[in-house]
Design a protein around this motif. Structure first.
Motif, PDB file in Angstrom:
ATOM      1  N   ALA A  92      39.983-101.799 100.763  1.00 14.08           N
ATOM      2  CA  ALA A  92      40.955-100.855 101.324  1.00 14.08           C
ATOM      3  C   ALA A  92      40.466-100.298 102.652  1.00 14.08           C
ATOM      4  CB  ALA A  92      41.210 -99.711 100.337  1.00 14.08           C
ATOM      5  N   TRP A  93      41.397-100.206 103.602  1.00  8.02           N
ATOM      6  CA  TRP A  93      41.201 -99.527 104.882  1.00  8.02           C
ATOM      7  C   TRP A  93      42.336 -98.520 104.989  1.00  8.02           C
ATOM      8  CZ3 TRP A  93      40.850-104.630 103.906  1.00  8.02           C
ATOM      9  CH2 TRP A  93      39.667-105.293 104.242  1.00  8.02           C
ATOM     10  N   GLY A  94      42.103 -97.305 104.572  1.00 10.70           N
ATOM     11  CA  GLY A  94      43.210 -96.378 104.477  1.00 10.70           C
ATOM     12  C   GLY A  94      44.202 -96.907 103.457  1.00 10.70           C
ATOM     13  N   THR A  95      45.451 -97.017 103.857  1.00 12.39           N
ATOM     14  CA  THR A  95      46.487 -97.486 102.932  1.00 12.39           C
ATOM     15  C   THR A  95      46.624 -99.010 102.911  1.00 12.39           C
ATOM     16  OG1 THR A  95      48.152 -97.194 104.667  1.00 12.39           O
ATOM     17  CG2 THR A  95      47.803 -95.344 103.130  1.00 12.39           C
ATOM     18  N   ALA A  96      45.929 -99.709 103.808  1.00 18.07           N
ATOM     19  CA  ALA A  96      45.978-101.174 103.826  1.00 18.07           C
ATOM     20  C   ALA A  96      45.029-101.734 102.766  1.00 18.07           C
ATOM     21  CB  ALA A  96      45.594-101.703 105.207  1.00 18.07           C
ATOM     22  N   ARG A  97      45.474-102.778 102.065  1.00 16.83           N
ATOM     23  CA  ARG A  97      44.676-103.336 100.967  1.00 16.83           C
ATOM     24  C   ARG A  97      44.647-104.854 101.053  1.00 16.83           C
ATOM     25  NH1 ARG A  97      48.031-100.085  96.418  1.00 16.83           N
ATOM     26  NH2 ARG A  97      47.525 -97.964  97.098  1.00 16.83           N
ATOM     27  N   ARG A 326      38.169-103.754  88.739  1.00 17.62           N
ATOM     28  CA  ARG A 326      36.745-103.608  88.368  1.00 17.62           C
ATOM     29  C   ARG A 326      35.887-103.302  89.600  1.00 17.62           C
ATOM     30  NH1 ARG A 326      32.975-105.085  84.241  1.00 17.62           N
ATOM     31  NH2 ARG A 326      34.783-104.926  82.880  1.00 17.62           N
ATOM     32  N   HIS A 327      36.106-104.041  90.692  1.00 22.76           N
ATOM     33  CA  HIS A 327      35.319-103.839  91.910  1.00 22.76           C
ATOM     34  C   HIS A 327      36.258-103.463  93.056  1.00 22.76           C
ATOM     35  CE1 HIS A 327      31.997-105.668  89.763  1.00 22.76           C
ATOM     36  NE2 HIS A 327      32.722-106.742  89.541  1.00 22.76           N
ATOM     37  N   SER A 328      36.066-102.278  93.625  1.00 22.80           N
ATOM     38  CA  SER A 328      36.890-101.813  94.742  1.00 22.80           C
ATOM     39  C   SER A 328      35.981-101.311  95.860  1.00 22.80           C
ATOM     40  CB  SER A 328      37.837-100.684  94.306  1.00 22.80           C
ATOM     41  OG  SER A 328      38.706-101.118  93.275  1.00 22.80           O
ATOM     42  N   VAL A 329      36.375-101.610  97.100  1.00 20.53           N
ATOM     43  CA  VAL A 329      35.589-101.217  98.271  1.00 20.53           C
ATOM     44  C   VAL A 329      36.496-100.461  99.230  1.00 20.53           C
ATOM     45  CG1 VAL A 329      34.090-101.977 100.140  1.00 20.53           C
ATOM     46  CG2 VAL A 329      34.179-103.297  98.014  1.00 20.53           C
ATOM     47  N   PHE A 330      36.013 -99.312  99.702  1.00 25.04           N
ATOM     48  CA  PHE A 330      36.755 -98.470 100.637  1.00 25.04           C
ATOM     49  C   PHE A 330      35.955 -98.427 101.937  1.00 25.04           C
ATOM     50  CE2 PHE A 330      37.514 -97.293  96.298  1.00 25.04           C
ATOM     51  CZ  PHE A 330      38.889 -97.107  96.214  1.00 25.04           C
ATOM     52  N   GLN A 349      28.423 -90.330 108.510  1.00 19.90           N
ATOM     53  CA  GLN A 349      29.375 -89.235 108.356  1.00 19.90           C
ATOM     54  C   GLN A 349      30.637 -89.692 107.637  1.00 19.90           C
ATOM     55  OE1 GLN A 349      30.212 -87.206 112.016  1.00 19.90           O
ATOM     56  NE2 GLN A 349      28.113 -86.480 112.278  1.00 19.90           N
ATOM     57  N   ALA A 350      31.045 -90.928 107.869  1.00 18.42           N
ATOM     58  CA  ALA A 350      32.227 -91.482 107.196  1.00 18.42           C
ATOM     59  C   ALA A 350      31.806 -92.805 106.570  1.00 18.42           C
ATOM     60  CB  ALA A 350      33.365 -91.678 108.186  1.00 18.42           C
ATOM     61  N   PRO A 351      31.199 -92.768 105.380  1.00 21.30           N
ATOM     62  CA  PRO A 351      30.610 -93.978 104.806  1.00 21.30           C
ATOM     63  C   PRO A 351      31.633 -94.892 104.154  1.00 21.30           C
ATOM     64  CG  PRO A 351      30.335 -92.162 103.286  1.00 21.30           C
ATOM     65  CD  PRO A 351      30.972 -91.585 104.531  1.00 21.30           C
ATOM     66  N   SER A 352      31.294 -96.179 104.090  1.00 18.02           N
ATOM     67  CA  SER A 352      32.014 -97.090 103.213  1.00 18.02           C
ATOM     68  C   SER A 352      31.561 -96.812 101.785  1.00 18.02           C
ATOM     69  CB  SER A 352      31.726 -98.545 103.577  1.00 18.02           C
ATOM     70  OG  SER A 352      32.182 -98.832 104.877  1.00 18.02           O
ATOM     71  N   VAL A 353      32.458 -97.043 100.834  1.00 19.73           N
ATOM     72  CA  VAL A 353      32.193 -96.683  99.438  1.00 19.73           C
ATOM     73  C   VAL A 353      32.533 -97.872  98.539  1.00 19.73           C
ATOM     74  CG1 VAL A 353      32.784 -95.111  97.546  1.00 19.73           C
ATOM     75  CG2 VAL A 353      32.739 -94.264  99.911  1.00 19.73           C
ATOM     76  N   TYR A 354      31.613 -98.191  97.645  1.00 23.44           N
ATOM     77  CA  TYR A 354      31.880 -99.195  96.609  1.00 23.44           C
ATOM     78  C   TYR A 354      32.051 -98.473  95.283  1.00 23.44           C
ATOM     79  CZ  TYR A 354      30.792-102.459  92.839  1.00 23.44           C
ATOM     80  OH  TYR A 354      30.829-103.170  91.662  1.00 23.44           O
ATOM     81  N   LEU A 355      33.059 -98.867  94.512  1.00 29.78           N
ATOM     82  CA  LEU A 355      33.308 -98.244  93.211  1.00 29.78           C
ATOM     83  C   LEU A 355      33.493 -99.337  92.164  1.00 29.78           C
ATOM     84  CD1 LEU A 355      35.553 -95.175  92.471  1.00 29.78           C
ATOM     85  CD2 LEU A 355      35.598 -97.166  90.970  1.00 29.78           C
ATOM     86  N   CYS A 356      32.691 -99.280  91.119  1.00 28.11           N
ATOM     87  CA  CYS A 356      32.827-100.175  89.980  1.00 28.11           C
ATOM     88  C   CYS A 356      33.457 -99.393  88.837  1.00 28.11           C
ATOM     89  CB  CYS A 356      31.474-100.739  89.549  1.00 28.11           C
ATOM     90  SG  CYS A 356      31.565-101.832  88.111  1.00 28.11           S
TER      91      CYS A 356
END
Length: 518
Positions: A92-97, A326-330, A349-356
């Motif tokens: 995801a980049w904002g609302t784009a997926r 299961r695996h999402s990246v912002f 300051q504005a990190p990329s985030v990985y969420l499992c």
């Protein structure tokens, strides 16, 4: 040479694999582990009485593990339940997926819908190049003992000579990606694979594009979580005779006349050792964490060479507003600024985030209702041997993480029982690393050749684990264990007048079937 067992220091993946293969080869094997359970970085974190994966979450290259189980007279299916994932990850980049899939045609179509036909063609060319690099280096480098550039060329042979001349070692990954993708978001997405070995896409060689092929070649979900793999490997080792001692921290490796003789535990207990496989980060050896005599085993690693660390939240969270899989990246809006901050020793300051999302399948379907188990990762500099973050700094970092995912519409309530693991916590778990999770960073063309190999400068002392050759990650850590065993058995055979042949897999002992728990 001592008459004691072969001692494995550390029950991480490399140590567990070494123990199982050595025991299967008929060796007397004792594993000593400072913690209370196997796994090392492949660990589970207890959050309110619930086990949540707090380490690696992506399982690839199952053929490596199937070979290990087979060598011990078992199969992976005896110990683990695996299911292939159709969707690799959601980005995801904002609302784009954009989703990537195990089916490359589906990924190509998704990229075309996301960024246009030209980018889809670029992906097709990139995918072929990543596969070429992987195929060229798989056998001669990844599955072979540590080598140098000249010997690598010899291993690749005449047929592999064109690939040897074009390993993309002198171009950064970020620059190389620009030739395939005009859309900066896609460049960012595929540049993220550099972080799989704790490196920056702006500083690592384009050779590491091969990592994307590993994931594109298949991701599997392990029933019960990734930490079950560690339990399965421990059970495998026990089934062929390996012994395990937990809560047994090693204070010193005893060296006599340039050769390993024993280990001494923190309690003062001395254990004779015929040989030692050290599954700690080699930086700990060079820094004197295992005594002065063992310092000469490996070179000291400068903090400047450390890979990334991380801020890792494990929580039973309430997640709304974004269709997690299961695996999402912002992704952050400025990748260059993010890695410039990390290189300077600061959090972005504005990190990329990985969420499992560990209660979700790859299609987003959930098990259960209410709160769900999540692991959230933000890259951090490996400064864990410095001052710990203050409560205010932790609150700020948490808020920045929440802000990053909220730009994509995700609202997270981590709950009161959430656990945050910082670089300082990782340094406490893995001393002398500063919290670096991947050994030395893969920056520059020679970094992979500088990585510690299986053998050390002390006879009878070997290294295994994700901080050694061939590299970071669960499959590479397993390969490092295989390579340590190969070197150890070969060295023993060359020193023995009887030259009895012993190879992993030379046992008919049946594996114990076990129900693995957290």
């Amino acid at each position: 040479m001592s008459d004691g067992p072969i001692v494995i220091i550390g029950a991480g993946v490399g140590g567990l694999v070494s123990a199982a293969l050595l025991a299967a080869a008929g060796c007397d094997v004792l594993v000593v582990e400072a913690g209370s359970a196997p796994g090392g970085k492949l660990r589970a974190v207890d959050v309110g009485g619930v086990a949540i994966d707090g380490g690696p979450t992506v399982f690839t290259m199952p053929d490596i593990f199937e070979g290990i189980f087979n060598a011990c007279g078992a199969t992976m299916a005896d110990h683990l339940t695996l299911r292939p994932a159709n969707r690799l990850a959601r980005h995801a980049w904002g609302t784009a997926r954009l989703d990537l899939f195990a089916d490359p045609a589906a990924s190509e179509e998704a990229i075309g819908d996301f960024a246009g036909a030209k980018e889809a063609r670029g992906y097709r060319i990139f995918r072929a190049e990543a596969k070429r690099l992987f195929d060229a280096l798989d056998r001669p480098f990844l599955r072979g003992v540590k080598t140098d550039p000249i010997t690598l060329g010899w291993r690749m042979g005449i047929k592999g000579f064109p690939d040897y001349l074009n390993l993309r070692a002198y171009t950064s990954m970020w620059r190389a990606l620009g030739a395939y993708f005009g859309d900066p978001r896609l460049r960012q997405l595929f540049g993220r694979y550099a972080t799989y070995c704790g490196s920056s896409p702006f500083a690592c060689p384009a050779t590491l594009m091969l990592i994307s092929h590993v994931e594109a070649n298949g991701v599997w979900l392990i029933e019960g979580g990734m930490h079950r793999l560690a339990r399965a490997l421990e059970s495998l080792g026990r089934s062929v005779g390996a012994r395990f001692r937990y809560h047994a921290r090693v204070r010193e490796i005893v060296v006599k006349r340039g050769q390993v003789a024993a280990i001494i535990l923190s309690t003062g207990e001395r254990l004779e050792a015929r040989a030692v496989v050290c599954n700690a980060d080699p930086a700990a050896l060079g820094a004197g964490a295992f005594g002065q005599a063992a310092r000469v085993a490996t070179p000291r690693i400068s903090p400047r060479r450390r890979s990334l660390s991380a801020m890792v939240w494990t929580a039973q969270a309430e997640a709304t507003g974004f269709p997690l899989v299961r695996h999402s990246v912002f992704f952050s809006n400025d990748y260059a600024a993010e890695f410039a901050a990390l290189a300077a020793g600061r959090l972005a300051q504005a990190p990329s985030v990985y969420l499992c999302a560990q209660d979700r399948d790859d299609d987003g379907a959930r098990r259960g209702d209410g709160r769900e188990r999540v692991q959230i990762i933000v890259n951090a500099p490996a400064t864990g041997d410095g001052a710990p973050p203050t409560p205010a700094e932790i609150d700020l970092c948490t808020q920045r993480m929440l802000d990053s995912v909220s730009r994509a519409g995700l609202s997270l309530d981590l709950g009161a029982s959430a656990v945050l693991t910082t670089p300082n916590d990782f340094e406490a778990l893995f001393p002398s690393t500063g919290g670096a999770l991947y050994g030395p960073a893969s920056h520059g063309w020679a970094a992979s050749f500088r990585r510690q190999g299986s053998r050390t400068a002390i006879l009878g002392l070997y290294c295994a684990g994700g901080s050694t050759h061939p590299g970071a990650g669960v499959p590479m850590a397993a390969l490092s264990g295989q390579l340590a065993v190969e070197c150890l058995l070969r060295d023993r055979a060359s020193m023995s007048r009887s030259r009895r042949t012993v190879m992993p897999g030379g046992t008919s002992t049946q594996p114990a079937r076990t129900v693995v728990t957290g």
